[in-house]
Scaffold this motif. Structure first.
Motif, PDB file in Angstrom:
ATOM      1  N   ARG A   9      -4.842  18.099  15.028  1.00  0.00           N
ATOM      2  CA  ARG A   9      -5.509  18.110  13.701  1.00  0.00           C
ATOM      3  C   ARG A   9      -4.574  17.800  12.555  1.00  0.00           C
ATOM      4  N   TYR A  24     -11.073   4.076  14.028  1.00  0.00           N
ATOM      5  CA  TYR A  24     -10.959   5.633  14.035  1.00  0.00           C
ATOM      6  C   TYR A  24     -11.547   6.030  12.797  1.00  0.00           C
ATOM      7  N   TYR A  25     -11.494   5.507  11.828  1.00  0.00           N
ATOM      8  CA  TYR A  25     -12.182   6.140  10.448  1.00  0.00           C
ATOM      9  C   TYR A  25     -13.765   5.911  10.488  1.00  0.00           C
ATOM     10  N   LYS A  75     -14.546   8.653  13.019  1.00  0.00           N
ATOM     11  CA  LYS A  75     -14.495  10.075  12.353  1.00  0.00           C
ATOM     12  C   LYS A  75     -15.556  10.205  11.304  1.00  0.00           C
ATOM     13  N   ASN A 121     -19.080  10.810  13.392  1.00  0.00           N
ATOM     14  CA  ASN A 121     -19.332  11.956  14.211  1.00  0.00           C
ATOM     15  C   ASN A 121     -20.510  12.858  14.072  1.00  0.00           C
ATOM     16  N   ARG A 160     -17.176  16.766  12.974  1.00  0.00           N
ATOM     17  CA  ARG A 160     -16.588  16.134  12.100  1.00  0.00           C
ATOM     18  C   ARG A 160     -15.159  16.468  11.488  1.00  0.00           C
ATOM     19  N   PRO A 186     -10.718  15.397  15.226  1.00  0.00           N
ATOM     20  CA  PRO A 186     -10.501  13.645  15.356  1.00  0.00           C
ATOM     21  C   PRO A 186     -11.477  13.096  16.558  1.00  0.00           C
ATOM     22  N   PRO A 187     -11.599  11.872  16.376  1.00  0.00           N
ATOM     23  CA  PRO A 187     -12.653  11.149  17.339  1.00  0.00           C
ATOM     24  C   PRO A 187     -11.714  11.031  18.659  1.00  0.00           C
TER      25      PRO A 187
END
Length: 143
Positions: free
Chosen positions: A6, A88-89, A92, A95, A100, A103-104
């Motif tokens: 994180r 990635y974003y 994220k 989620n 949330r 991290p994914p």
């Protein structure tokens, strides 16, 4: 361990993204500049290309398959890298609300980025065959 992940946030994904792009770009440069795609003894093929009588199928049939596959694999790696960060974003952002703050899942993001790389290589291969079109690209992405 989760606290460390994180705290690092997107930094490991960014480093991997840059690394994959550089690796793929260097491999493409090496393949394009040092390897022969066609047998140099195929004079009639070179003559047909110059006279604009060679079709895409004949050119790809005469190509060295190992070099062609290495080129397409390098394209996959080079496109997978830059696709990692936006995916990635997106993962994220979308989620579920209770997850949330975490991290994914990395392998999900990597799988989706590799799909983008395979799609780009497929579109490139279609362009080599002279069958690429926007409708075909959209259909391939939808499938």
């Amino acid at each position: 361990m989760q606290n460390l992940v994180r705290r690092l946030g997107v930094f490991p994904v960014l480093l991997l993204s840059i690394g994959l792009f550089v690796l793929g770009a260097l491999a493409i440069d090496r393949i394009v500049n040092t390897m022969w795609l066609f047998d140099v003894e195929r004079v009639e093929l070179a003559r047909a290309v110059v006279l604009d009588r060679a079709d895409a199928g004949a050119l790809l049939a005469a190509a060295n398959r190992e070099v062609l596959l290495a080129f397409l694999a390098s394209v996959i790696v080079a496109v997978t890298g830059p696709a990692l960060l936006p995916l990635y974003y997106l993962n994220k952002r979308f989620n579920p609300p209770e997850y949330r703050h975490e991290p994914p899942v990395f392998f999900v993001v990597l799988r989706q980025a590799m799909f983008v790389g395979f799609w780009a290589a497929f579109c490139l291969w279609l362009q080599m065959n002279r069958t690429f079109g926007i409708a075909v690209a959209v259909l391939a992405a939808a499938v």
